[in-house]
Design a protein around this motif. Structure first.
Motif, mmCIF file in Angstrom:
data_model
loop_
_atom_site.group_PDB
_atom_site.id
_atom_site.type_symbol
_atom_site.label_atom_id
_atom_site.label_comp_id
_atom_site.label_asym_id
_atom_site.label_seq_id
_atom_site.Cartn_x
_atom_site.Cartn_y
_atom_site.Cartn_z
ATOM 1 N N GLY A 37 -20.529 -22.159 25.487
ATOM 2 C CA GLY A 37 -20.427 -21.165 26.549
ATOM 3 C C GLY A 37 -21.770 -20.600 26.951
ATOM 4 N N SER A 38 -22.573 -20.228 25.967
ATOM 5 C CA SER A 38 -23.897 -19.663 26.266
ATOM 6 C C SER A 38 -24.805 -20.701 26.912
ATOM 7 C CB SER A 38 -24.533 -19.127 24.984
ATOM 8 O OG SER A 38 -23.841 -17.977 24.524
ATOM 9 N N ALA A 39 -24.648 -21.974 26.523
ATOM 10 C CA ALA A 39 -25.453 -23.035 27.135
ATOM 11 C C ALA A 39 -25.063 -23.231 28.598
ATOM 12 C CB ALA A 39 -25.292 -24.332 26.353
ATOM 13 N N TYR A 40 -23.755 -23.216 28.867
ATOM 14 C CA TYR A 40 -23.281 -23.400 30.236
ATOM 15 C C TYR A 40 -23.756 -22.265 31.140
ATOM 16 C CZ TYR A 40 -20.124 -24.534 34.086
ATOM 17 O OH TYR A 40 -19.618 -24.863 35.320
ATOM 18 N N ALA A 41 -23.869 -21.077 30.580
ATOM 19 C CA ALA A 41 -24.256 -19.910 31.378
ATOM 20 C C ALA A 41 -25.618 -20.081 32.022
ATOM 21 C CB ALA A 41 -24.237 -18.654 30.513
ATOM 22 N N ILE A 42 -26.482 -20.890 31.402
ATOM 23 C CA ILE A 42 -27.846 -21.050 31.930
ATOM 24 C C ILE A 42 -28.126 -22.500 32.316
ATOM 25 C CG2 ILE A 42 -28.781 -19.026 30.759
ATOM 26 C CD1 ILE A 42 -29.908 -20.908 28.616
ATOM 27 N N GLU A 43 -27.044 -23.239 32.588
ATOM 28 C CA GLU A 43 -27.155 -24.625 33.044
ATOM 29 C C GLU A 43 -27.884 -25.521 32.041
ATOM 30 O OE1 GLU A 43 -27.870 -24.889 37.541
ATOM 31 O OE2 GLU A 43 -28.666 -22.911 37.017
ATOM 32 N N LYS A 44 -27.672 -25.245 30.765
ATOM 33 C CA LYS A 44 -28.274 -26.058 29.704
ATOM 34 C C LYS A 44 -27.199 -26.796 28.912
ATOM 35 C CE LYS A 44 -32.599 -24.643 30.321
ATOM 36 N NZ LYS A 44 -33.691 -25.559 30.720
ATOM 37 N N GLU A 45 -26.024 -26.989 29.513
ATOM 38 C CA GLU A 45 -24.918 -27.579 28.767
ATOM 39 C C GLU A 45 -25.146 -29.041 28.393
ATOM 40 O OE1 GLU A 45 -23.579 -27.793 33.169
ATOM 41 O OE2 GLU A 45 -24.821 -26.514 31.889
ATOM 42 N N ASN A 46 -26.150 -29.676 28.980
ATOM 43 C CA ASN A 46 -26.450 -31.063 28.637
ATOM 44 C C ASN A 46 -27.551 -31.198 27.594
ATOM 45 O OD1 ASN A 46 -24.531 -32.188 30.451
ATOM 46 N ND2 ASN A 46 -25.938 -31.825 32.152
ATOM 47 N N GLU A 47 -28.029 -30.080 27.067
ATOM 48 C CA GLU A 47 -29.069 -30.163 26.041
ATOM 49 C C GLU A 47 -28.973 -29.082 24.967
ATOM 50 O OE1 GLU A 47 -33.090 -28.836 27.295
ATOM 51 O OE2 GLU A 47 -32.264 -28.930 29.328
ATOM 52 N N ARG A 48 -28.091 -28.128 25.135
ATOM 53 C CA ARG A 48 -27.912 -27.080 24.135
ATOM 54 C C ARG A 48 -26.424 -26.826 23.915
ATOM 55 N NH1 ARG A 48 -32.245 -22.443 26.211
ATOM 56 N NH2 ARG A 48 -33.985 -23.883 26.631
ATOM 57 N N GLY A 49 -26.101 -26.205 22.779
ATOM 58 C CA GLY A 49 -24.737 -25.780 22.531
ATOM 59 C C GLY A 49 -23.866 -26.788 21.818
ATOM 60 N N LYS A 50 -24.370 -27.997 21.573
ATOM 61 C CA LYS A 50 -23.618 -29.007 20.842
ATOM 62 C C LYS A 50 -24.541 -29.703 19.840
ATOM 63 C CE LYS A 50 -20.497 -30.186 24.680
ATOM 64 N NZ LYS A 50 -20.023 -31.284 25.576
ATOM 65 N N ILE A 51 -23.947 -30.356 18.869
ATOM 66 C CA ILE A 51 -24.682 -31.257 17.992
ATOM 67 C C ILE A 51 -24.372 -32.660 18.483
ATOM 68 C CG2 ILE A 51 -24.842 -32.171 15.647
ATOM 69 C CD1 ILE A 51 -24.452 -29.358 14.608
ATOM 70 N N ALA A 52 -25.273 -33.190 19.294
ATOM 71 C CA ALA A 52 -25.076 -34.475 19.949
ATOM 72 C C ALA A 52 -26.435 -35.086 20.256
ATOM 73 C CB ALA A 52 -24.269 -34.297 21.241
ATOM 74 N N LYS A 53 -26.450 -36.384 20.497
ATOM 75 C CA LYS A 53 -27.698 -37.080 20.787
ATOM 76 C C LYS A 53 -28.383 -36.475 22.005
ATOM 77 C CE LYS A 53 -26.495 -41.616 18.863
ATOM 78 N NZ LYS A 53 -26.356 -43.062 19.146
ATOM 79 N N GLY A 54 -29.684 -36.248 21.881
ATOM 80 C CA GLY A 54 -30.466 -35.698 22.973
ATOM 81 C C GLY A 54 -30.501 -34.190 23.041
ATOM 82 N N TYR A 55 -29.661 -33.516 22.271
ATOM 83 C CA TYR A 55 -29.617 -32.052 22.287
ATOM 84 C C TYR A 55 -30.696 -31.476 21.373
ATOM 85 C CZ TYR A 55 -25.302 -31.774 25.008
ATOM 86 O OH TYR A 55 -24.371 -31.830 26.015
ATOM 87 N N VAL A 56 -31.095 -30.235 21.655
ATOM 88 C CA VAL A 56 -32.133 -29.592 20.859
ATOM 89 C C VAL A 56 -31.660 -29.414 19.421
ATOM 90 C CG1 VAL A 56 -33.213 -28.405 22.809
ATOM 91 C CG2 VAL A 56 -31.367 -27.282 21.551
#
Length: 529
Positions: A474-493
């Motif tokens: 949710g917090s990642a989506y709020a700042i348009e970072k849902e493709n690189e933050r907020g999950k444990i997935a390849k390519g994410y911080v």
């Protein structure tokens, strides 16, 4: 060269229940994930460091979607009144603070809340004069939309019986028209203007203390609004750059910019977006109303427990629309503080008239809604900032404010999610405790700590997964970072909050005994128990 993290349970937050047991991180990003044996074999030549987590539970780094970081630091270094439960206790703490002060320095207190007192006492300025007859006193209410001051502070601000209420504020008066020392919303600004300007050292200290505390409770970042109150944009922004240097201190600070600070920001040649990997400038912050505690949240009909008022609209409908229009002219999204349904109605009208073309708007708090307002929000590109701990702090007294019919549509987190609205979770610290585990607990139980009942408006309880989503995806989506933050997935911080318990299987009250094992930002351990 990279890092292997293993021997833990890593919750991806991509789907409920999905986990892996190891990660390989390179250049601050998750490069691969799976199990230790697979990753050891595949990256044997490039693994430089290994972290054995000894069975701990790893979540995408928790981010507080709405707080005031420097204000949180002030709460930690000033007199904290937020846990006071008796008026006499508050008096005693103020007397001690006065006796410890020197010269003509101001007496500050943070976070008092009369709703915590059995008699709900609000101190009169004459009572404060007994404590501090010759030094100005400024005591911020927990909501930060009201303050108590003594006569000395009123005199310094030139506030008398004849002073008119400022736009968007109220000078509370007695039966004879004399100011009582209780100032609501913009009325408090009349006194704030007389407070000596803060120094760089003060701002630096408050910010450094706050960031260290946020890391301690497992937060890897926060969306914060501070850039208007501590000497202006440049003085405050410079200290963010000094403290969060990306070397000694890593923390992802997303900075909302108060509408009155935008011009200075542009004069300093800054624009929205990433300034460093850890500091970003975000939406234009606008306040549309106050808070329910002080009856300054703007409602469409009068307060049930005080029919003489419907609250305070900080701006007229026309001036609010003008602020949104000016933000659009600069291609900026807005973040509007809106607690009452009257304020939300005004905000939605402005957003409908001037829709965002770049980015996402956010509505902060959204505490009083109805079906019509929800339908209007669903048609807009908005993210809703929710503060689950408000349920624990505001109930049961808030039911007196809103009445039986309105309360059914208030603090309605489950309803908002079920309607497909994107929601993020925060604390609004220093108004509420900054610990995200307290927010998660409140979202799941809708009770105060120690209470044993089915919860306030139990139909609005969130599942553990939904509650954790607020502080991650949710917090990642709020700042348009849902493709690189907020999950444990390849390519994410590689930002992780590592705990000693599984939030998805423990009992709700066991969440309160959960410990932060590590806080990891950019693959760097910034806190370790």
């Amino acid at each position: 060269m990279g890092t292997l993290w293993y021997n833990g349970t890593f919750f991806t937050m991509t789907e409920e229940g999905e986990t892996v047991s190891a990660l390989y991180v390179q250049d601050g990003r998750i490069y691969d994930l799976g199990n230790k044996e697979h990753l050891e074999k595949r990256y044997a030549d490039v693994i430089e460091r290994r972290h054995d987590l000894s069975g701990a539970f790893v979540y995408p780094g928790f981010v507080d979607s709405h707080l005031h970081i420097i204000g949180h630091g002030e709460k930690l270094i000033r007199l904290d009144l937020s846990e006071v439960s008796q008026a006499e206790e508050m008096r005693s703490l103020l007397e001690r603070k006065y006796n410890q002060s020197s010269g003509d320095q101001w007496i500050f207190g943070e976070g008092w809340n009369e709703n915590n007192f059995p008699d709900r006492k609000i101190f009169h300025r004459l009572e404060l004069d007994e404590i501090s007859p010759n030094k100005p006193m400024f005591l911020t209410r927990v909501c930060r939309h009201a303050a108590l001051v003594n006569t000395k502070a009123l005199e310094m601000a030139g506030i008398t019986k004849e002073t008119k209420d400022p736009t968007g504020g109220v000078i509370v008066r007695d039966d004879h028209g004399e100011p009582t020392g209780f100032l609501l919303d913009t009325a408090a600004d009349l006194v704030k203007e007389k407070i000596p300007k803060v120094t760089d050292e003060y701002v630096n200290r408050a910010l450094r203390v706050a960031v260290n505390d946020l890391l301690r409770v497992g937060l890897v970042g926060g969306h914060t609004e501070d850039l208007h109150y501590y000497g202006g944009f440049k003085q405050t922004f410079d200290q963010f750059m000094n403290v969060i240097d990306g070397k000694q201190t890593k923390f992802r600070a997303h900075l909302l910019v108060h509408h009155e600070a935008i011009d200075e920001m542009e004069n300093e040649n800054y624009d929205k977006g990433s300034i460093t990997p850890f500091i970003e400038l975000g939406a234009v912050k606008i306040f549309s109303d106050g808070a329910l505690g002080g009856r300054t949240a703007y409602l469409r009909s009068p307060y049930t427990d005080d029919p003489s008022t419907s609250g305070v609209a900080i701006h007229t409908e026309e001036s609010l629309q003008k602020l949104v229009r000016e933000a659009r002219n600069k291609n900026r999204p807005v973040a509007i503080h809106t607690i009452g349904d009257g304020a939300l109605d005004m905000a939605l009208t402005a957003l409908e008239k001037y829709p965002v073309t770049e980015g996402r708007d956010r509505l902060i708090h959204v505490q009083v809604v109805d079906d019509t307002l929800i339908e209007r929000m669903k048609k807009l590109s908005v993210i809703l900032d929710l503060q689950p701990r408000f349920v624990a702090s505001d109930f049961p007294w808030v039911m007196e404010r809103l009445g039986e019919e309105r309360i059914k549509h208030s603090f309605a987190w489950k309803t908002l999610l079920e309607n497909g609205l994107h929601c993020a979770g925060g604390s609004d610290a220093p108004i509420e405790p900054v610990n995200p585990l307290l927010g998660i607990h409140a979202a799941i139980t809708r009770t105060r700590i120690g209470e044993n009942h089915e919860g306030y408006l139990p139909e609005q309880k969130l599942t553990p997964f939904e509650a954790v989503q607020l502080f991650t995806t949710g917090s990642a989506y709020a700042i348009e970072k849902e493709n690189e933050r907020g999950k444990i997935a390849k390519g994410y911080v590689a930002d992780f909050t590592i705990l000693d318990q599984n939030l998805f299987t423990v009992t709700p009250d066991e969440i309160l005994t959960t410990n932060v094992v590590m806080t990891v930002v950019d693959n760097t351990i910034m806190y370790e128990k």
